[in-house]
Design an enzyme around this catalytic site. Structure first.
Site, mmCIF file in Angstrom:
data_model
loop_
_atom_site.group_PDB
_atom_site.id
_atom_site.type_symbol
_atom_site.label_atom_id
_atom_site.label_comp_id
_atom_site.label_asym_id
_atom_site.label_seq_id
_atom_site.Cartn_x
_atom_site.Cartn_y
_atom_site.Cartn_z
ATOM 1 N N TYR A 1 -2.619 -4.224 0.313
ATOM 2 C CA TYR A 1 -3.531 -3.551 -0.621
ATOM 3 C C TYR A 1 -4.795 -3.111 0.121
ATOM 4 O O TYR A 1 -5.264 -1.977 -0.055
ATOM 5 C CB TYR A 1 -3.877 -4.510 -1.755
ATOM 6 N N LYS B 1 -6.354 0.749 0.619
ATOM 7 C CA LYS B 1 -7.682 1.126 0.146
ATOM 8 C C LYS B 1 -8.584 1.599 1.287
ATOM 9 O O LYS B 1 -9.441 2.471 1.085
ATOM 10 C CB LYS B 1 -8.320 -0.042 -0.612
#
Length: 240
Positions: free
Chosen positions: A135, A139
């Site tokens: 994740y 990002k």
């Protein structure tokens, strides 16, 4: 009145953003993975349109862009859709925003949802091809995309936003940040006539912050754009 697209707007931050924009009189097009997740309409207005498609599937991303084209050129696109788990994180958080950006006519404003977790992301782009990216990786990469576009497309403003760790389905019920504050920056960047910096900001609760240095590194940005083009087969032309 602005024509605004908010991806991932069936619930949570995306839905809150879309509802507040519609309440302010804007023409809002919303997006959901499929018709079973149709966003509820705000009390004071109806959606200007609804797009359906799973952003973890590149073919469906292309179809979402095709659906969006029927509405003409958007004033603002808020790339809100997100996925937490490794299997979909890079597909939804990085590849889909890139592909939609490349396939759609350039809006006046672009807003990409980032996270403080981008600071732990890797500049090793191998996971973009394999899907084995965290994740935080996804990002970092979407933050770098937002900042790269701020330089590449001077007639379009492009910003990244950290909404905080908020109590949504993704964030969990015990997330410590304020849910309402989590979408106010997106709302402001989408519509306010006077934002400083005009483009290339990384924001948290309407305050500009310093992103991880990797996100602003032009060499890394160039590598990322090349990798995204190679992976998707979609070049980032200077569309309209």
């Amino acid at each position: 009145m602005a024509l605004i697209l908010v991806t991932g707007s069936s619930a949570g931050l995306g839905l809150n953003t879309a509802i507040d924009l519609a309440a302010r009189g804007h023409a809002v097009v919303v997006h959901a993975r499929d018709s079973s997740r149709r966003p509820p309409e705000p009390a004071a207005a109806a959606w200007n349109g609804i797009l359906y498609g799973d952003l973890a599937d590149l073919d469906q991303v292309r179809d979402v862009a095709h659906q969006a084209a029927h509405f003409g050129r958007f004033d603002t696109v808020v790339h809100n859709a997100g996925a937490l788990h490794h299997s979909d994180a890079v597909k939804v958080n990085t590849i889909a925003p890139y592909a939609l950006t490349a396939l759609m006519d350039k809006p006046a404003r672009l807003i990409y949802l980032s996270s403080s977790m981008h600071r732990g992301g890797s500049t090793n782009l191998q996971g973009l091809e394999t899907g084995a990216a965290s994740y935080g990786d996804s990002k970092l990469w979407v933050t770098a995309l937002a900042l790269a576009l701020a330089h590449r497309w001077p007639t379009t403003t492009s910003h990244a936003v950290d909404p905080g760790w908020v109590p949504t389905r993704m964030g969990g019920a015990h997330a410590p940040d304020d849910l309402t504050a989590g979408h106010q920056t997106q709302l402001w960047l989408a519509t306010h006539p006077d934002v400083t910096p005009v483009t290339g900001g990384y924001w948290y609760h309407k305050r500009v912050q310093e992103p991880d240095p990797s996100a602003a590194d032009e060499d890394f940005q160039a590598r990322l754009l090349a990798a995204l083009e190679s992976h998707t087969g979609i070049p980032l032309h200077d569309r309209l």
